[in-house]
Design an enzyme around this catalytic site. Structure first.
Site, PDB file in Angstrom:
ATOM      1  N   PRO A  78      20.456 -72.507 -13.826  1.00 38.31           N
ATOM      2  CG  PRO A  78      19.899 -71.523 -11.782  1.00 38.31           C
ATOM      3  CD  PRO A  78      20.787 -72.570 -12.393  1.00 38.31           C
ATOM      4  CB  CYS A  79      18.734 -70.595 -18.623  1.00 38.83           C
ATOM      5  SG  CYS A  79      16.923 -70.475 -18.486  1.00 38.83           S
ATOM      6  CD  GLN A  80      16.825 -67.280 -14.083  1.00 38.14           C
ATOM      7  OE1 GLN A  80      17.829 -67.975 -14.211  1.00 38.14           O
ATOM      8  NE2 GLN A  80      15.960 -67.454 -13.115  1.00 38.14           N
ATOM      9  CG  PHE A  82      23.183 -68.357 -20.711  1.00 37.85           C
ATOM     10  CD1 PHE A  82      24.387 -67.716 -20.939  1.00 37.85           C
ATOM     11  CD2 PHE A  82      23.160 -69.417 -19.814  1.00 37.85           C
ATOM     12  CE1 PHE A  82      25.544 -68.115 -20.283  1.00 37.85           C
ATOM     13  CE2 PHE A  82      24.319 -69.836 -19.173  1.00 37.85           C
ATOM     14  CZ  PHE A  82      25.506 -69.173 -19.406  1.00 37.85           C
TER      15      PHE A  82
END
Length: 304
Positions: A78-80, A82
């Site tokens: 999960p990239c939230q 970044f």
């Protein structure tokens, strides 16, 4: 080596964009893992192989994942934390899943891994930490930001890929990742022709300093994990291709899914909010297929 012999495990699989792309490129996806029940339910509707619910932060014992004997482990942690659309704060916890991904890889040591994330991860401390970890484990690393609109996706979506080859050489995959890039962006009309039934649509901008009306004769903007109706009193923007009118609407769930290059018969269940989130979080199928095809070509070149 036949394609079907290249076994893949997908971590943080969501509703299955990476899995489907790798399957379309000929890999054998044998198992997937996620911890979000709505995405797991949708994944099960669309794939034959098993998906397991698992807290991937827990890397003390990864024998369950290792039991599949994967040649390749893929995944987009999960990239939230970044993302420019998220918090850009690595202390909020989700970024730790990137560290967990690296722990799993370096414990199982598959021949190859593919990690996907947002381009802003390149500025993060976590990326440098995991790259050192991969190097110490013996991986040659190739990294590249790809524009999905040059990879068979009618969408201006940029994504970072880090690919590791155990015992390999740094940057060895770059020629394979670059050689099939299109010379111009794929537009919605290039991809769908006249089948969409409209020429213009609305996507709510983050602020009215950005335009909200878009044409099918250009790539779509990044499909986000939220979808809002056309706001009353939208003032228009100099960049809009036409003025606002009553025929212009936002996209449906089905259209958003197809813009992510999921097939028309891909099935969803759950609330509109939840489904929009999983569609926006997904890796576009054709982008994953592009990367998988490049990896497959590299594998065959390296064993020939």
């Amino acid at each position: 080596m036949r394609d079907s012999e290249l076994k893949v495990v997908d971590l943080f699989c969501g509703c299955g964009g990476m899995s489907m792309g790798f399957e379309k490129a000929g890999f054998n996806v044998v198992a997937s893992y996620d911890n979000w029940d709505p995405a797991i339910a949708v994944y099960r509707l669309n794939f034959q192989h098993p998906i397991y619910k698992r807290d991937l932060l827990d890397t003390k014992d990864v024998s369950d994942i290792a039991s599949h004997k994967p040649d390749v482990i893929i995944g987009g942690p999960p990239c939230q934390d970044f993302s420019s659309a998220g918090h850009r704060d690595e202390t909020l916890g989700r970024a730790n899943l990137t560290l967990s991904y690296a722990d799993i890889i370096t414990k199982i040591l598959p021949r190859f891994f593919v990690m996907e994330n947002v381009p802003t991860i390149k500025k993060s401390e976590k990326l440098e930490i995991i790259k050192r970890q991969f190097k110490e484990a013996g991986y040659g690393l190739s990294e590249l930001v790809l524009d999905a609109s040059l990879c068979g996706v009618p969408q201006k979506r940029k994504r970072f890929f880090l690919i590791g080859h155990l015992g390999g050489v740094d940057e060895a995959l770059l020629p394979f990742l670059k050689k099939h890039l299109a010379t111009k962006s794929l537009t919605l009309h290039d991809y769908f022709g006249d089948t969409l039934g409209f020429e213009y649509y609305f996507r709510v901008p983050r602020s009215y300093s950005r335009r909200g009306i878009f044409s099918i004769y250009e790539p779509a903007m990044t499909v986000r994990g939220v979808d809002r109706p056309v706001p009353k009193g939208y003032p228009g923007h100099p960049g809009d291709p036409i003025p606002m009118n009553d025929s212009i609407r936002t996209l449906t769930i089905e259209e958003r899914s197809q813009f992510q290059t999921f097939p028309k018969d891909f099935r969803y269940e759950g609330s509109k909010t939840v489904v929009n989130q999983m569609i926006g979080n997904a890796v576009p199928v054709n982008l994953a297929k592009y990367v998988a095809t490049a990896l497959k070509e590299y594998i065959y070149a390296s064993i020939s």
